[in-house]
Design a protein around this motif. Structure first.
Motif, short mmCIF file in Angstrom:
data_model
loop_
_atom_site.label_atom_id
_atom_site.label_comp_id
_atom_site.label_asym_id
_atom_site.label_seq_id
_atom_site.Cartn_x
_atom_site.Cartn_y
_atom_site.Cartn_z
N PRO A 131 0.81 -1.23 0.00
CA PRO A 131 0.00 0.00 0.00
C PRO A 131 0.84 1.28 0.00
CG PRO A 131 -0.85 -1.58 1.59
CD PRO A 131 0.43 -2.15 1.09
N LYS A 132 1.98 1.24 0.69
CA LYS A 132 2.86 2.43 0.71
C LYS A 132 3.39 2.72 -0.69
CE LYS A 132 4.45 1.67 5.47
NZ LYS A 132 5.62 1.32 6.32
N THR A 152 1.97 1.87 -3.49
CA THR A 152 0.84 2.35 -4.28
C THR A 152 0.59 3.84 -4.04
OG1 THR A 152 -0.20 0.17 -4.15
CG2 THR A 152 -1.62 2.02 -4.76
N GLU A 153 0.67 4.24 -2.77
CA GLU A 153 0.46 5.65 -2.42
C GLU A 153 1.51 6.55 -3.08
OE1 GLU A 153 0.11 8.53 1.58
OE2 GLU A 153 0.75 6.42 1.76
N VAL A 154 2.77 6.12 -3.03
CA VAL A 154 3.85 6.91 -3.63
C VAL A 154 3.67 6.98 -5.15
CG1 VAL A 154 6.34 7.04 -4.03
CG2 VAL A 154 5.48 6.43 -1.77
N SER A 155 3.30 5.87 -5.76
CA SER A 155 3.11 5.84 -7.22
C SER A 155 2.00 6.80 -7.64
CB SER A 155 2.79 4.42 -7.68
OG SER A 155 3.85 3.53 -7.40
N GLN A 156 0.92 6.80 -6.90
CA GLN A 156 -0.20 7.69 -7.23
C GLN A 156 0.18 9.15 -7.04
OE1 GLN A 156 -3.31 6.19 -4.67
NE2 GLN A 156 -3.92 4.56 -6.10
N LEU A 157 0.90 9.44 -5.96
CA LEU A 157 1.32 10.82 -5.70
C LEU A 157 2.32 11.29 -6.77
CD1 LEU A 157 0.74 12.98 -3.55
CD2 LEU A 157 2.79 12.25 -2.34
N ARG A 185 0.50 12.40 -9.81
CA ARG A 185 0.00 13.78 -9.67
C ARG A 185 1.14 14.79 -9.86
NH1 ARG A 185 -2.58 13.84 -3.93
NH2 ARG A 185 -2.71 16.07 -4.42
N GLN A 196 6.15 16.01 -0.03
CA GLN A 196 5.40 14.85 0.49
C GLN A 196 6.03 13.54 0.02
OE1 GLN A 196 1.17 15.23 -0.40
NE2 GLN A 196 1.25 17.45 -0.10
N LEU A 236 7.58 10.30 2.22
CA LEU A 236 7.09 8.94 2.05
C LEU A 236 8.22 7.98 1.66
CD1 LEU A 236 3.73 9.65 0.16
CD2 LEU A 236 3.99 8.81 2.50
#
Length: 267
Positions: free
Chosen positions: A3-4, A6-11, A14, A33, A37
């Motif tokens: 999940p971490k 995934t969060e970095v990839s999505q950010l 952006r 940010q 991360l």
């Protein structure tokens, strides 16, 4: 996927979208940010732990720092460039054998060489050059920086300024403009020592400007102490403003003789 991760990839997605639309304020905020991360991944420098997603994490972090370096050029922030470059560098050196080659590696290494040249940090320029492989030295981006340094050291300033037209990558233009200013400042300093005054046409040629208007703007912004009158630019005021300190010759002679007497006593 973690999940971490995934969060970095999505950010990061952006971040890239904001970069493409030239929203650099948003990019800077998202980059801060992302850097926080990334500290959660133990596979990254300096630990390099062999986690299940290590290669994916290393690749993603390298992509983030590469775009961060380009962002610092777009925002004309040399301090940020230096920070981001040194955060990126381990991915080219220590993790280079674990990751596929990055197409951005040589352009960014060349950018760093150009930055050192602009800042007149010649010793560091050559130190970085010594760390590059023979294959890297043949890359057009690296060769461009090396040839610029050679021209700069030879005093072939016309070659330095004309090199702006043949930059190997669009991001080089910012540093080439700074290098042009460095060159003109060097010429100006020498001119102040060599001449009392110059015809505007001669000053234009000497400072390698294409028009007299460019020369006048340069003088206004960088050398307001110069005086322009009757088609000439007078440099004496700059000379007069430089105060010469008197060398205390008698004191130095007495000190030297005293040292000599003390040495005789020791011997």
């Amino acid at each position: 996927m973690d999940p971490k991760l995934t969060e970095v990839s999505q950010l990061f997605g952006r971040f890239k979208a904001a970069f493409l639309r030239n929203d650099f304020d948003t990019c800077t905020r998202l980059l801060s940010q992302l850097k926080v991360l990334l500290t959660q991944f133990r596979s990254l420098p300096p630990l390099f732990e062999a986690t299940p997603d290590a290669i994916h994490e290393l690749n993603l972090a390298r992509d983030i720092y590469e775009l961060a370096v380009v962002l610092s050029v777009k925002t004309e922030d040399q301090d940020a460039f230096e920070r981001d470059f040194f955060q990126l560098k381990p991915y080219y050196t220590d993790a280079g054998n674990r990751l596929p080659p990055s197409p951005q590696e040589h352009p960014i290494l060349g950018l760093n060489l150009l930055r050192l040249l602009v800042q007149n940090r010649i010793a560091e320029f050559h130190t970085e050059l010594e760390l590059l492989s023979s294959a890297a030295l043949e890359n057009p981006c690296i060769k461009h920086a090396v040839e610029l340094e050679q021209s700069f050291m030879e005093g072939a300033y016309n070659r330095v300024l004309s090199a702006r037209q043949t930059v190997p990558h669009e991001t080089y233009v910012y540093f080439m403009d700074l290098l042009a200013k460095t060159v003109r400042d060097e010429i100006s300093g020498c001119s102040e020592k060599a001449y009392d005054f110059l015809a505007l046409s001669d000053a234009q040629k000497m400072l390698l400007f294409s028009s007299e208007q460019e020369l006048l703007e340069y003088i206004k912004e960088e050398h307001s102490e110069w005086e322009i009158k009757n088609g000439f630019v007078y440099l004496q005021k700059a000379k007069e403003s430089t105060t010469c300190k008197e060398i205390p010759s008698l004191q130095l002679i007495n000190q030297t003789l005293s040292y000599a007497r003390e040495l005789e006593r020791i011997v």
